[in-house]
Scaffold this motif. Structure first.
Motif, mmCIF file in Angstrom:
data_model
loop_
_atom_site.group_PDB
_atom_site.id
_atom_site.type_symbol
_atom_site.label_atom_id
_atom_site.label_comp_id
_atom_site.label_asym_id
_atom_site.label_seq_id
_atom_site.Cartn_x
_atom_site.Cartn_y
_atom_site.Cartn_z
ATOM 1 N N GLY A 102 16.694 41.055 43.557
ATOM 2 C CA GLY A 102 15.376 41.665 43.380
ATOM 3 C C GLY A 102 15.478 43.169 43.170
ATOM 4 O O GLY A 102 14.753 43.744 42.340
ATOM 5 N N ILE A 103 16.377 43.826 43.919
ATOM 6 C CA ILE A 103 16.571 45.271 43.766
ATOM 7 C C ILE A 103 17.173 45.576 42.397
ATOM 8 O O ILE A 103 16.746 46.511 41.703
ATOM 9 C CB ILE A 103 17.475 45.814 44.892
ATOM 10 C CG1 ILE A 103 16.782 45.665 46.241
ATOM 11 C CG2 ILE A 103 17.847 47.271 44.630
ATOM 12 C CD1 ILE A 103 17.619 46.122 47.421
ATOM 13 N N LYS A 104 18.169 44.782 42.004
ATOM 14 C CA LYS A 104 18.810 45.017 40.702
ATOM 15 C C LYS A 104 17.813 44.831 39.561
ATOM 16 O O LYS A 104 17.782 45.629 38.617
ATOM 17 C CB LYS A 104 20.016 44.088 40.537
ATOM 18 C CG LYS A 104 21.162 44.421 41.485
ATOM 19 C CD LYS A 104 22.445 43.702 41.106
ATOM 20 C CE LYS A 104 22.386 42.231 41.433
ATOM 21 N NZ LYS A 104 23.711 41.558 41.219
ATOM 22 N N THR A 150 14.198 47.236 35.429
ATOM 23 C CA THR A 150 12.829 47.420 34.933
ATOM 24 C C THR A 150 12.447 48.892 34.943
ATOM 25 O O THR A 150 11.764 49.371 34.028
ATOM 26 C CB THR A 150 11.844 46.617 35.794
ATOM 27 O OG1 THR A 150 12.190 45.228 35.748
ATOM 28 C CG2 THR A 150 10.415 46.788 35.287
ATOM 29 N N PHE A 151 12.889 49.627 35.969
ATOM 30 C CA PHE A 151 12.644 51.072 36.068
ATOM 31 C C PHE A 151 13.153 51.776 34.809
ATOM 32 O O PHE A 151 12.460 52.613 34.222
ATOM 33 C CB PHE A 151 13.348 51.617 37.319
ATOM 34 C CG PHE A 151 13.164 53.091 37.534
ATOM 35 C CD1 PHE A 151 12.110 53.569 38.299
ATOM 36 C CD2 PHE A 151 14.064 54.004 36.996
ATOM 37 C CE1 PHE A 151 11.941 54.941 38.505
ATOM 38 C CE2 PHE A 151 13.914 55.375 37.199
ATOM 39 C CZ PHE A 151 12.849 55.837 37.958
ATOM 40 N N GLY A 156 25.335 55.827 47.473
ATOM 41 C CA GLY A 156 24.572 54.602 47.376
ATOM 42 C C GLY A 156 25.453 53.366 47.476
ATOM 43 O O GLY A 156 26.673 53.436 47.360
ATOM 44 N N PRO A 157 24.842 52.219 47.657
ATOM 45 C CA PRO A 157 25.602 50.965 47.791
ATOM 46 C C PRO A 157 26.201 50.515 46.469
ATOM 47 O O PRO A 157 25.781 50.954 45.398
ATOM 48 C CB PRO A 157 24.536 49.978 48.272
ATOM 49 C CG PRO A 157 23.259 50.503 47.689
ATOM 50 C CD PRO A 157 23.381 51.997 47.725
ATOM 51 N N VAL A 158 27.199 49.662 46.537
ATOM 52 C CA VAL A 158 27.772 49.060 45.331
ATOM 53 C C VAL A 158 26.679 48.227 44.656
ATOM 54 O O VAL A 158 26.090 47.334 45.275
ATOM 55 C CB VAL A 158 28.986 48.178 45.684
ATOM 56 C CG1 VAL A 158 29.523 47.491 44.430
ATOM 57 C CG2 VAL A 158 30.073 49.007 46.349
ATOM 58 N N PHE A 159 26.407 48.539 43.387
ATOM 59 C CA PHE A 159 25.255 47.945 42.721
ATOM 60 C C PHE A 159 25.343 46.433 42.668
ATOM 61 O O PHE A 159 24.348 45.731 42.910
ATOM 62 C CB PHE A 159 25.119 48.523 41.313
ATOM 63 C CG PHE A 159 23.864 48.092 40.611
ATOM 64 C CD1 PHE A 159 22.639 48.651 40.933
ATOM 65 C CD2 PHE A 159 23.896 47.100 39.640
ATOM 66 C CE1 PHE A 159 21.475 48.247 40.297
ATOM 67 C CE2 PHE A 159 22.741 46.686 38.996
ATOM 68 C CZ PHE A 159 21.528 47.266 39.328
ATOM 69 N N GLU A 160 26.515 45.896 42.363
ATOM 70 C CA GLU A 160 26.673 44.456 42.225
ATOM 71 C C GLU A 160 26.450 43.711 43.540
ATOM 72 O O GLU A 160 26.187 42.509 43.547
ATOM 73 C CB GLU A 160 28.058 44.120 41.663
ATOM 74 C CG GLU A 160 28.225 44.453 40.190
ATOM 75 C CD GLU A 160 27.200 43.718 39.320
ATOM 76 O OE1 GLU A 160 26.956 42.535 39.558
ATOM 77 O OE2 GLU A 160 26.639 44.358 38.414
#
Length: 242
Positions: free
Chosen positions: A189-191, A196-197, A180-184
């Protein structure tokens, strides 16, 4: 306190070894005497000192009061046998999902000059692995998080084979596949949606008090087990060969 007891035990054992080794390495004129009896006597003296130190600190640690009992937030339940394994600590269901929580320390703080053990208030940062699986799926959604008393932060999100133990977690950190991509670097909006998930599934800072206390208890048990296993090993002594 448990870590200080362990450090003190190791320090005293090391000092005792140096004293015995110095005495046993010289005789009369100060020259080395490589006799079997002297070697056996020195080894027995060192073992005796170490066993006494291990016993003293075992008794000291065994008298420590455990932290106040804390229950995990509902609907998470404690997995039976978690204290004696490297598997998940907590589990819950959410619809057709099964959510498993693994925990370890986030960092080992290097104490510099001026560190006072009495100021050590405990584990204030935890390393959280959150495994979200579905029965019909071979892989699970894996969150790597930092958990704090008042916040939770996501470090990475990836699809991985379903986990069983922390050893699986460590083994699967080898970048043999795209995780997966680097979270930062992701869009805000995705973060926000991923945070929230987790929140919807009860994965938040409310887990901290229980997991902190749970790690304290696990440390206590592991330290007592360490004292006993080392003592048993040292006590099973055979004569030293010439």
């Amino acid at each position: 306190m448990w870590r200080r007891a362990l450090t003190l035990s190791q320090s005293k054992a090391s000092q005792s070894w140096r004293v015995i080794a110095t005495r046993g390495a010289t005789s009369g004129s100060g020259k080395y005497s490589p006799s079997t009896s002297a070697s056996t006597s020195a080894a027995a003296a060192v073992d005796s000192l170490l066993l006494r130190s291990l016993k003293d600190h075992y008794l000291e640690v065994s008298k420590l009061n455990p932290p106040p009992k804390v229950s995990p937030p509902s609907p998470f339940t404690i997995i039976k046998g978690a204290l004696d394994s490297n598997g998940p600590v907590l589990r819950r269901t959410y619809g057709n999902e099964e959510i498993s929580i693994y925990v370890m320390r986030l960092v080992n703080i290097i104490r510099g000059e001026g560190y006072d053990p009495e100021d050590d208030d405990g584990i204030n940062q935890l390393f959280l692995h959150v495994d979200v699986s579905k029965p019909e799926q071979e892989s699970s959604l894996h969150f790597l998080c930092g958990l704090y008393p008042d916040a939770i932060g996501i470090h990475s999100v990836s699809m991985r084979p379903k986990l069983e133990t922390l050893a699986d977690v460590v083994a699967d950190t080898v970048p043999s596949r795209y995780n997966g991509p680097v979270f930062e670097d992701r869009h805000e909006g995705i973060k926000d949606a991923l945070h929230t998930f987790l929140q919807e599934r009860g994965v938040n800072e409310s887990l901290f008090p229980f997991l902190q206390a749970w790690l304290y208890v696990k440390d206590h048990r592991n330290l007592l087990r360490w004292f006993k296993s080392v003592g048993t090993f040292i006590n099973e002594r055979k004569p030293v060969d010439a």
